[in-house]
Write a protein that holds these residues in place. Structure first.
Motif, PDB file in Angstrom:
ATOM      1  N   ILE A   1      72.936  20.615  39.529  1.00 57.49           N
ATOM      2  CA  ILE A   1      73.269  21.889  38.903  1.00 57.49           C
ATOM      3  C   ILE A   1      74.575  22.393  39.510  1.00 57.49           C
ATOM      4  O   ILE A   1      74.736  22.415  40.728  1.00 57.49           O
ATOM      5  CB  ILE A   1      72.164  22.942  39.138  1.00 57.49           C
ATOM      6  CG1 ILE A   1      70.807  22.409  38.647  1.00 57.49           C
ATOM      7  CG2 ILE A   1      72.513  24.261  38.465  1.00 57.49           C
ATOM      8  CD1 ILE A   1      70.758  22.113  37.163  1.00 57.49           C
TER       9      ILE A   1
ATOM     10  N   THR B   1      72.032  21.650  43.992  1.00 61.62           N
ATOM     11  CA  THR B   1      72.875  22.745  43.512  1.00 61.62           C
ATOM     12  C   THR B   1      74.227  22.718  44.212  1.00 61.62           C
ATOM     13  O   THR B   1      74.298  22.696  45.442  1.00 61.62           O
ATOM     14  CB  THR B   1      72.202  24.103  43.748  1.00 61.62           C
ATOM     15  OG1 THR B   1      70.956  24.135  43.045  1.00 61.62           O
ATOM     16  CG2 THR B   1      73.086  25.230  43.231  1.00 61.62           C
TER      17      THR B   1
ATOM     18  N   PRO C   1      66.468  19.310  42.051  1.00 61.77           N
ATOM     19  CA  PRO C   1      67.871  19.499  41.670  1.00 61.77           C
ATOM     20  C   PRO C   1      68.770  19.776  42.882  1.00 61.77           C
ATOM     21  O   PRO C   1      68.368  20.464  43.820  1.00 61.77           O
ATOM     22  CB  PRO C   1      67.822  20.721  40.748  1.00 61.77           C
ATOM     23  CG  PRO C   1      66.424  20.777  40.246  1.00 61.77           C
ATOM     24  CD  PRO C   1      65.571  20.265  41.374  1.00 61.77           C
TER      25      PRO C   1
ATOM     26  N   GLY D   1      70.028  16.949  34.633  1.00 65.63           N
ATOM     27  CA  GLY D   1      69.665  18.182  35.322  1.00 65.63           C
ATOM     28  C   GLY D   1      69.375  18.012  36.797  1.00 65.63           C
ATOM     29  O   GLY D   1      68.977  18.978  37.465  1.00 65.63           O
TER      30      GLY D   1
ATOM     31  N   GLU E   1      75.804  18.020  34.524  1.00 69.34           N
ATOM     32  CA  GLU E   1      74.386  18.351  34.374  1.00 69.34           C
ATOM     33  C   GLU E   1      73.706  17.481  33.333  1.00 69.34           C
ATOM     34  O   GLU E   1      72.555  17.068  33.496  1.00 69.34           O
ATOM     35  CB  GLU E   1      74.247  19.843  34.039  1.00 69.34           C
ATOM     36  CG  GLU E   1      74.666  20.734  35.205  1.00 69.34           C
ATOM     37  CD  GLU E   1      74.641  22.223  34.889  1.00 69.34           C
ATOM     38  OE1 GLU E   1      74.806  23.021  35.826  1.00 69.34           O
ATOM     39  OE2 GLU E   1      74.456  22.577  33.703  1.00 69.34           O
TER      40      GLU E   1
ATOM     41  N   ASN F   1      77.248  25.552  39.799  1.00 67.19           N
ATOM     42  CA  ASN F   1      77.532  26.975  39.626  1.00 67.19           C
ATOM     43  C   ASN F   1      79.013  27.225  39.893  1.00 67.19           C
ATOM     44  O   ASN F   1      79.546  26.767  40.908  1.00 67.19           O
ATOM     45  CB  ASN F   1      76.693  27.830  40.581  1.00 67.19           C
ATOM     46  CG  ASN F   1      75.205  27.739  40.276  1.00 67.19           C
ATOM     47  OD1 ASN F   1      74.814  27.628  39.110  1.00 67.19           O
ATOM     48  ND2 ASN F   1      74.381  27.768  41.297  1.00 67.19           N
TER      49      ASN F   1
END
Length: 343
Positions: free
Chosen positions: A77, A44, A42, A74, A69, A79
């Motif tokens: 990712i 991020t 993944p 997935g 996502e 945040n």
């Protein structure tokens, strides 16, 4: 500052470990990248912005996160760090320059030390509506800005969060240069915002959005430059109750990241990420346009008074000429003239 840099370093290390295929005991099965048979760790991405968790910007970014996502199965990712919880703008600029896996929401003028001309987009009395800002992003001029920023390792994504025009909310009306003279108000800490109000005769103070309400409560400042949507979401109207409809600049933030880091992401993911973030920005603008009247009505019911400004008097002071000091200043004015003619 140290906390922010530690977070940025941790993110960079996470990305590095993913790229190098870091080992762990009992590893979970690898996910496969869409369209390939190769396993992929993944990726991020952190998105930092100054809006609160309750602001519509956060709502739309949460939707974009979910869509990104899901569409990447997935493999990417996202945040989200609202309300400057990941660090202030200065720290964010440093992290982007250090190739951290970060997307920073900021104004174009935040990059004036790296690409001076981009600040033209934030000059006062250039745009008549927020929607014009979005239309500029569809032009050759905008592609020129993106290309020039890429040369200094700053990538401007094709998305902007435009929430109407900025006005002045304070203790009393500031409709004329005489009323504006000496006014202590908060503005974003960049040259274009400071110069705009200095030319009007005010005494602007550059500070982070997270500090403005405290400064207003403490009496350090007497007013803010905010759009109606920001007045509504931050509830600044509970502290001061006079809005001067000056419409000096659009509330226009965009997303920026390191060009080097951006190009390290597979092209198919870049397309999905940018598309979803672009749509999030358009949804935010639509929300702002459709709900501004309702927000104003609720504020008026709470006792807020709205005042029309003598904009021509401020224009006569040379406020609209500031854009011409930038290399793309006249080109921006010409581009906007074409956009208005095409209506």
């Amino acid at each position: 500052m140290k906390k922010f840099l530690a977070l940025a370093l941790a993110l960079a290390m996470t990305l590095c470990l993913a790229a190098c295929g870091g080992k762990a005991e009992d590893p979970a099965p690898d996910k496969e990248a869409p369209g390939t048979n190769e396993p992929a760790e993944p990726i991020t991405i952190s998105i930092s912005h100054s809006y609160t968790e309750l602001d519509q910007v956060s709502v739309e970014l949460n939707t974009a996160k979910k869509n990104i996502e899901e569409r990447t199965n997935g493999a990417v990712i996202v945040n989200l760090y609202p309300n400057n919880t990941f660090g202030n703008l200065v720290d964010g600029v440093e992290a982007v320059a250090a190739d951290s896996p970060l997307m920073l929401m900021a104004a174009y003028s935040q990059w004036e030390d790296l690409y001076y001309d981009a600040s033209a987009l934030q000059c006062g009395f250039v745009f008549e509506t927020g929607e014009e800002f979005l239309k500029v992003m569809e032009t050759d001029l905008f592609q020129k800005i993106v290309d020039e920023m890429d040369k200094v390792n700053i990538h401007a994504l094709n998305c902007a969060f435009v929430g109407g025009m900025r006005h002045v909310i304070g203790k009393k009306p500031y409709t004329t240069p005489a009323e504006m003279k000496g006014l202590k108000l908060r503005v974003p800490n960049s040259t274009t915002y400071l110069e705009c109000f200095e030319t009007m005769g005010a005494s602007p103070m550059g500070m982070a959005a997270s500090e403005q309400m405290g400064a207003l409560s403490a009496g350090t400042i007497d007013a803010l430059d905010q759009s109606i949507s920001l007045m509504y979401s931050t509830k600044s109207y509970e502290l001061v109750d006079h809005v001067t409809l000056l419409a000096q600049q659009p509330l226009a933030d965009a997303l920026f990241c390191s060009t080097k880091w951006w190009n390290s992401i597979p092209a198919e993911y870049r397309e999905i990420i940018e598309e979803e973030l672009h749509e999030a920005g358009l949804r935010y603008n639509q929300y702002s346009v459709e709900n501004e009247s309702k927000m104003r009505e609720e504020m008026e019911a709470a006792g807020v008074q709205f005042h029309e400004a003598d904009r021509q008097a401020f224009l006569d002071m040379g406020c609209s000429d500031l854009v011409l000091k930038y290399g793309i200043g006249q080109e921006l004015l010409d581009t906007l003239a074409e956009i208005r003619t095409a209506k």
